[in-house]
Each structure stands twice: as structure tokens, then as C-alpha cells.
Design an enzyme around this catalytic site. Sequence first.
Site, PDB file in Angstrom:
ATOM      1  CE  LYS A  37       2.075   1.844   4.723  1.00 55.10           C
ATOM      2  NZ  LYS A  37       1.539   0.644   3.689  1.00 55.10           N
ATOM      3  CB  THR A  95      -1.081   0.044   1.158  1.00 58.20           C
ATOM      4  OG1 THR A  95      -1.564  -1.226   1.321  1.00 58.20           O
ATOM      5  CG2 THR A  95      -1.848   1.165   1.119  1.00 58.20           C
ATOM      6  CE  LYS A 139      -4.685  -1.982   1.368  1.00 55.17           C
ATOM      7  NZ  LYS A 139      -5.610  -2.846   2.145  1.00 55.17           N
TER       8      LYS A 139
HETATM    9  N1  LIG Z   1      -0.203  -6.954   7.541  1.00 50.62           N
HETATM   10  C1  LIG Z   1      -1.448  -6.565   6.631  1.00 50.62           C
HETATM   11  O1  LIG Z   1      -2.586  -7.077   7.171  1.00 50.62           O
HETATM   12  C2  LIG Z   1      -1.738  -5.972   5.425  1.00 50.62           C
HETATM   13  C3  LIG Z   1      -2.859  -6.023   4.614  1.00 50.62           C
HETATM   14  C4  LIG Z   1      -2.899  -5.607   3.289  1.00 50.62           C
HETATM   15  C5  LIG Z   1      -1.881  -4.714   2.821  1.00 50.62           C
HETATM   16  N2  LIG Z   1      -0.729  -4.761   3.612  1.00 50.62           N
HETATM   17  C6  LIG Z   1       0.479  -3.892   3.104  1.00 50.62           C
HETATM   18  O2  LIG Z   1       1.325  -4.564   2.648  1.00 50.62           O
HETATM   19  C7  LIG Z   1       2.729  -4.103   2.862  1.00 50.62           C
HETATM   20  C8  LIG Z   1       3.497  -5.365   3.610  1.00 50.62           C
HETATM   21  O3  LIG Z   1       2.953  -5.168   5.157  1.00 50.62           O
HETATM   22  P1  LIG Z   1       3.444  -6.080   5.958  1.00 50.62           P
HETATM   23  O4  LIG Z   1       2.473  -6.536   7.076  1.00 50.62           O
HETATM   24  O5  LIG Z   1       3.970  -7.551   5.741  1.00 50.62           O
HETATM   25  O6  LIG Z   1       4.639  -5.453   6.620  1.00 50.62           O
HETATM   26  P2  LIG Z   1       5.986  -5.791   7.649  1.00 50.62           P
HETATM   27  O7  LIG Z   1       5.516  -7.271   8.024  1.00 50.62           O
HETATM   28  O8  LIG Z   1       6.307  -4.630   8.425  1.00 50.62           O
HETATM   29  O9  LIG Z   1       6.967  -6.260   6.326  1.00 50.62           O
HETATM   30  C9  LIG Z   1       7.581  -5.045   5.523  1.00 50.62           C
HETATM   31  C10 LIG Z   1       8.519  -5.632   4.846  1.00 50.62           C
HETATM   32  O10 LIG Z   1       9.284  -4.506   4.113  1.00 50.62           O
HETATM   33  C11 LIG Z   1      10.719  -4.687   4.217  1.00 50.62           C
HETATM   34  N3  LIG Z   1      11.275  -3.354   4.309  1.00 50.62           N
HETATM   35  C12 LIG Z   1      11.148  -2.534   5.159  1.00 50.62           C
HETATM   36  N4  LIG Z   1      11.848  -1.326   5.112  1.00 50.62           N
HETATM   37  C13 LIG Z   1      12.635  -1.681   3.770  1.00 50.62           C
HETATM   38  C14 LIG Z   1      13.551  -1.132   3.328  1.00 50.62           C
HETATM   39  N5  LIG Z   1      13.876   0.267   3.527  1.00 50.62           N
HETATM   40  N6  LIG Z   1      14.382  -1.823   2.249  1.00 50.62           N
HETATM   41  C15 LIG Z   1      14.077  -2.977   1.953  1.00 50.62           C
HETATM   42  N7  LIG Z   1      12.865  -3.619   2.584  1.00 50.62           N
HETATM   43  C16 LIG Z   1      12.234  -3.124   3.626  1.00 50.62           C
HETATM   44  C17 LIG Z   1      10.866  -5.512   5.406  1.00 50.62           C
HETATM   45  O11 LIG Z   1      12.015  -6.210   5.499  1.00 50.62           O
HETATM   46  P3  LIG Z   1      12.927  -6.706   6.884  1.00 50.62           P
HETATM   47  O12 LIG Z   1      12.294  -8.157   6.903  1.00 50.62           O
HETATM   48  O13 LIG Z   1      14.206  -6.749   6.552  1.00 50.62           O
HETATM   49  O14 LIG Z   1      12.644  -5.975   7.947  1.00 50.62           O
HETATM   50  C18 LIG Z   1       9.571  -6.448   5.169  1.00 50.62           C
HETATM   51  O15 LIG Z   1      10.033  -7.542   4.256  1.00 50.62           O
HETATM   52  C19 LIG Z   1       2.584  -2.783   3.439  1.00 50.62           C
HETATM   53  O16 LIG Z   1       2.382  -1.838   2.440  1.00 50.62           O
HETATM   54  C20 LIG Z   1       0.820  -2.756   4.100  1.00 50.62           C
HETATM   55  O17 LIG Z   1       0.286  -1.634   4.291  1.00 50.62           O
HETATM   56  C21 LIG Z   1      -0.624  -5.207   4.747  1.00 50.62           C
END
Ligand SMILES: NC(=O)c1ccc[n+]([C@@H]2O[C@H](COP(=O)([O-])OP(=O)(O)OC[C@H]3O[C@@H](n4cnc5c(N)ncnc54)[C@H](OP(=O)(O)O)[C@@H]3O)[C@@H](O)[C@H]2O)c1
Length: 295
Positions: A238, A93, A169
Site C-alpha cells: 500500500k 500512512t 513518511k
Molecule cells: N505496523 C507498523 O509497524 C507501522 C509502523 C508505522 C506506520 N504504520 C501505519 O499505521 C497504520 C496502522 O497500521 P497497523 O499495523 O496498526 O495496522 P493493522 O494492525 O492492520 O490495524 C488496522 C486498523 O484499521 C482498522 N480498519 C481497517 N479497515 C477499516 C475500515 N474499513 N473501517 C474501520 N476500521 C478499519 C482495523 O480495525 P479492525 O480491528 O476492526 O480490523 C484496525 O484497527 C497503517 O497506515 C500503517 O501503514 C504501521
Amino acid sequence: MRIALLGLGSMGAPMAANLARSDHDLTVWNRTRSKADALDGAVVAGSPAEAAASADVVLTMLSDDAAVEAVVFGGDGVLAGMPRGAAHASMSTISPALSRRLGAAHRDHGQRYVAAPVFGRPDAAAKGLLWVVASGAPDAIDACRAAFDAVAQGVIVAGSEPEQATVMKLAGNFMLASAIEAMAEAYALVRRHGIDSALFHETMASRLFRSPIYENYGGMIEAGRFEPAGFALTHGLKDIRYTLRASDEADAPMPFAGVLRDRLTSAVARGWGASDWAALGRVAAADAGGDVGSS
Ligand SMILES: NC(=O)c1ccc[n+]([C@@H]2O[C@H](COP(=O)([O-])OP(=O)(O)OC[C@H]3O[C@@H](n4cnc5c(N)ncnc54)[C@H](OP(=O)(O)O)[C@@H]3O)[C@@H](O)[C@H]2O)c1
């Protein structure tokens, strides 16, 4: 099909597991390499460019604009590594402005781009039950369909402009946050009046507001259960910030979004940013002199 998935966080890891079980060839990359090494059935790349180099479709599932910018535009990034004609589906997102920039950059490199954010939490991702909201050129969306099918139950096409899926979204997440904040305030109110919050939850979720949103988030608020986070509150903040930017761009006032930004910011200031965004329930309870759940 050769698929690369970059970003193995709460969402990316279960998506990768589904792709690894599919017939596709999967290459993964993650900033913290140990998460990639833990995955069976995938080749682990040493850089985003290396992951993208042999892919027909590159999926990114990274946290926010800054992460996507680093991984795509960086020195050994996706843009430099992707073959001409390959497609990048950004499933994070992100802001509409970044989605437009990605569309233009990939076009300049002879590559294709699809904005493809998802609805559904990590448990839905694990079951392959996400909903993909896609926008971009029809041929680019078609190129990504087999990859989407491996992680999602369906694809909703929002339009042909890169920012359209992004805005759809964000609008959806704004509605979710509004519902969570409304529940947070209502559950705090009934508690202050000595009403059984479980009875209130049962009445709302099973009669007036029959939907998984009210059932699941209401249940979390009723139980004071905000950890472990499925969707981290900082990510919710965010999304509301990006929503406000989209509202500014289009002169479409969203007064509720301003309130949500302040409520989520209050939660972060209190140290609850890593909790699930249902912890808006903890903010409302604390403001009403109560305490719900431990932080
Ligand atoms: N969780 C939900 O329920 C959900 C649902 C729909 C959409 N989303 C969206 O999907 C996306 C991912 O969500 P998530 O919950 O999976 O997030 P998350 O668990 O916080 O994972 C974030 C990912 O991004 C990587 N990352 C962060 N900063 C970085 C950087 N500067 N350079 C390279 N890699 C970086 C992290 O790597 P590391 O492992 O090294 O930290 C990890 O692989 C977000 O945009 C979120 O808004 C989430």
C-alpha cells in the site's frame, strides 16, 4: 486533555495503552469492538462520531485510505462528530491526495487537521518511542503536542501543507523497502554460494551498515523469521503504491519504487501478504531456488 483514538490494530492498541496510562481522558473506538473492550482505562464509544464528539484531539490509526475515508467521511464519522476548533491528527500512512482532502474538509467544518504519520514498529509504540512526522498549521500541531508526547519520543515538523508529512513518511518507507529488498537479494546470493549467512549478517550489520534497520531486518531475513508481522507486507505494498502516486504527481521518477511494487505484489500472490514485509527475503530466496522460513 480529552483525547479520542480510533483504530486499535498493531499500532493503535499499544498507543492506546500509553494514552490510558497518561493523565489524559481517553475515549476509543474500533471497528471490531472486542479490541476496544479489552483496553483498561478508556471509555469505549459506539461510533466514530460519538468518540470524536467530546474530544479536543482525535487521533486515527487506521490501515489505509479506504479505512480513513470510511471512519472520517461516513454517516456517523469523525467529521460529523468533532466539535468546531478540535483537531484531528491522522497518524496512518495514507496518500498525499487524501491528506489534502482531509485538510480541506476539516477547514470547511471549522475544525483543525494535522497529518501525523509515524516511524517505529509496534514494539516502539509499546515503549512510547515512535517518531511523529507532522504537517499542518502551527496552532493545530501545538494543539496535538500533548497527545503526541504520550505516544512518541519526538515530533518532526515537515511543513504547513497537509500532504508534506505524508510524503516524508512515504519517502522514508520507500528507503526502508529498498534496504529490505537489497538485503533480501544479497542474503539469497551468499547462500547460493555456500557462505554462512549468519557470518554475512554479522559482518554487514556490525561493520558496514551499523543501523537498527540492517540489524533488525537483516536478522529477520537471515533467520527466515517473518511471523508474526510487526508491519504487514500488504501495508508495505500500500505504501509503495501511494509513493508511486506521489511520484506521478510531482514528475519525480522513482524506478526502484516500481521494482518494489512488483516484488511486494509477487509476495502477496504467493500468499505471504500477512507476513512481515521482511518476507521480501522469502521472495528472493524462492526465486533463487531456495526456501527461507515457513509461510
Ligand atoms: N505496523 C507498523 O509497524 C507501522 C509502523 C508505522 C506506520 N504504520 C501505519 O499505521 C497504520 C496502522 O497500521 P497497523 O499495523 O496498526 O495496522 P493493522 O494492525 O492492520 O490495524 C488496522 C486498523 O484499521 C482498522 N480498519 C481497517 N479497515 C477499516 C475500515 N474499513 N473501517 C474501520 N476500521 C478499519 C482495523 O480495525 P479492525 O480491528 O476492526 O480490523 C484496525 O484497527 C497503517 O497506515 C500503517 O501503514 C504501521
